[in-house]
Design an enzyme around this catalytic site. Structure first.
Site, PDB file in Angstrom:
ATOM      1  CG  HIS A   1     -19.345  56.257 -27.722  1.00 30.13           C
ATOM      2  ND1 HIS A   1     -18.759  55.517 -28.708  1.00 30.13           N
ATOM      3  CD2 HIS A   1     -19.660  55.373 -26.734  1.00 30.13           C
ATOM      4  CE1 HIS A   1     -18.716  54.239 -28.344  1.00 30.13           C
ATOM      5  NE2 HIS A   1     -19.274  54.127 -27.156  1.00 30.13           N
TER       6      HIS A   1
ATOM      7  CD  GLU B   1     -16.852  60.237 -30.263  1.00 31.71           C
ATOM      8  OE1 GLU B   1     -17.316  60.026 -29.122  1.00 31.71           O
ATOM      9  OE2 GLU B   1     -16.188  59.405 -30.890  1.00 31.71           O
TER      10      GLU B   1
ATOM     11  CB  ALA C   1       2.409  41.475   2.366  1.00 32.64           C
TER      12      ALA C   1
ATOM     13  CB  ALA D   1       3.967  31.383   5.643  1.00 41.26           C
TER      14      ALA D   1
ATOM     15  CB  SER E   1       0.850  33.716   6.676  1.00 37.94           C
ATOM     16  OG  SER E   1      -0.511  33.449   6.533  1.00 37.94           O
TER      17      SER E   1
ATOM     18  CB  THR F   1      -4.056  31.756  -1.404  1.00 37.52           C
ATOM     19  OG1 THR F   1      -2.711  31.864  -1.878  1.00 37.52           O
ATOM     20  CG2 THR F   1      -4.390  32.952  -0.540  1.00 37.52           C
TER      21      THR F   1
ATOM     22  CG  LEU G   1      -9.520  36.888  -1.697  1.00 33.13           C
ATOM     23  CD1 LEU G   1      -9.525  36.002  -2.945  1.00 33.13           C
ATOM     24  CD2 LEU G   1      -8.162  37.566  -1.554  1.00 33.13           C
TER      25      LEU G   1
ATOM     26  N   PRO H   1       3.212  31.880  -3.572  1.00 34.33           N
ATOM     27  CG  PRO H   1       4.764  30.989  -2.093  1.00 34.33           C
ATOM     28  CD  PRO H   1       3.346  31.366  -2.211  1.00 34.33           C
TER      29      PRO H   1
ATOM     30  CB  ALA I   1       3.675  34.932  -7.296  1.00 33.87           C
TER      31      ALA I   1
END
Ligand code: AOF
Ligand code: ZN
Length: 360
Positions: A67, A69, A170, A178, A184, A212, A220, A286, A289
């Site tokens: 650390h 310190e 988006a 879509a 999409s 998805t 991804l 959707p 989310a």
């Protein structure tokens, strides 16, 4: 004043101008940690002798290393005895990847400690009390706002004991993700998509639902302008009970993937936090989310709106239990700009401070 809450800066003695200057130095040392310190915070420290001269400096270089310190005490050597340690975070009081800094400060014979941010990590907190109890003069809260700004994501994650969640959307102007035939690709332009890769590069995990994966088969990963995967990849997280084919792109070897058979945002975030995920990018459809928004588990939303209309097809958010306009989930935009032809906007859904992109 009986019963009044103790102010954060309450201590034994107010910080002097020399100590405040030293804190500025400690804060700037903290930013020297060029390599990402994740999952640890960026911390800097300075040792001052009785005359107020700097006799030691240090900063934290990453998880598992000493650390700040400790680095500063080592740099000061015997001069640490009777000295003042000025550090951007309350000294830790736990044996984690390293020994407690409280013990090292006591052992070095330091007489005073001035710190900025109170440690929001419950596991490591309490150092100030221990040092006071041992007879040291301790002052906290000096330039604490600036110290928090060094590690905004870490601070929020520690306070809430869950990752900070950025939701990326988006969609077209009419909020479609879509067309009615399910197609999409691609709603936004290539610049907006490149920004999403930059967002992925900043987070520790990217979360999508099984839907998805089954419909879009995304990889991804975070890729650079040439489409090449960058070195540090976020964890790919797929949530939901449906099984994912072994041939799905999320199962390739370009990054690690975790399939969590759950729909419960709290459970998902708990699991991710336990894996040292402090910042999650929600990129799901959707349904996922809606689950996160309903659970109050979205902190920030970054939207890309394409100048296009579909009139039909899935919208960016599923039902969230709002029937009347007075129940709408409202938030404040904090930024808006044009990215090539698309509109980029962002806003905060939870009570979190504004901070710059790329903050950790
Ligand atoms: C740091 N660097 O300079 C200070 C920290 O993972 P560990 O065991 O090293 O402990 C990390 C915790 O220690 C961290 O969450 C914070 O609460 C405290 N102080 N951590 O990485 C430092 N001073
Ligand atoms: Zn420590």
């Amino acid at each position: 004043m009986l019963g009044a809450p103790e102010p954060e800066w309450a201590g034994t003695e107010m910080a002097s101008t020399i100590e405040i200057d030293a804190m500025q130095r400690a804060l700037s040392l903290a930013t020297r940690a060029e390599a990402p310190t994740h999952p640890n915070p960026r911390v800097g420290a300075v040792v001052l002798d009785a005359a107020g001269s700097i006799v030691g400096e240090g900063f934290h270089r990453g998880a598992g290393t000493p650390h700040a310190e400790i680095e500063a005490l080592r740099d000061a050597g015997p001069s640490a005895s009777g000295a003042t340690v000025v550090v951007s975070l309350e000294p830790c009081n736990h044996s984690g990847r390293t020994e407690p800094c409280t013990a090292s400060l006591l052992q070095a014979g330091v007489s005073r400690v001035v710190f900025a941010q109170t440690d929001p990590n419950p596991v490591a907190a309490g150092g100030a009390e221990v040092l006071r109890g041992a007879g040291l003069s301790v002052e906290g809260g000096v330039l604490s706002e600036r110290a928090r700004e060094l590690n905004p994501i870490w601070t929020l994650a520690m306070q809430r004991q869950r990752p900070f969640v950025t939701w990326k959307v988006a969609a077209t102007v009419d909020g479609r993700v879509a067309a009615s035939d399910g197609s999409s690709r691609w709603i936004t332009g290539s610049s907006a998509r490149a920004e999403v890769h930059a967002l992925r590069a900043q987070v520790d995990a990217v979360v999508v639902g099984t839907g998805t994966v089954l419909e879009d088969d995304p990889q991804l990963t975070a890729r650079d302008a040439e489409g090449q995967p960058i070195e540090r990849q976020p964890l790919r997280v797929v949530v939901g009970h449906r099984s994912i084919p072994a041939s799905a792109k999320v199962n390739d070897d370009s990054a690690e993937t975790l399939h969590l058979p759950s729909h419960e945002p709290t459970e998902v975030l708990e699991e991710l936090f336990a894996r040292d995920v402090h910042h999650t990018l929600l990129e799901g459809g959707p349904t996922l989310a809606a689950a996160f928004v309903s659970a109050g588990a979205v902190d920030r939303v970054v939207g890309y709106t394409a100048p296009a209309l579909l009139g039909d097809g899935a919208s960016l958010l599923g039902p969230i239990g709002v029937a009347s306009i007075s129940d709408a989930v409202r938030f404040a935009f904090d930024d808006v700009s044009l990215v090539d032809g698309d509109l980029r906007w962002s806003g905060r859904l939870s009570d979190v401070p504004l901070f710059t992109e790329g903050a950790r």
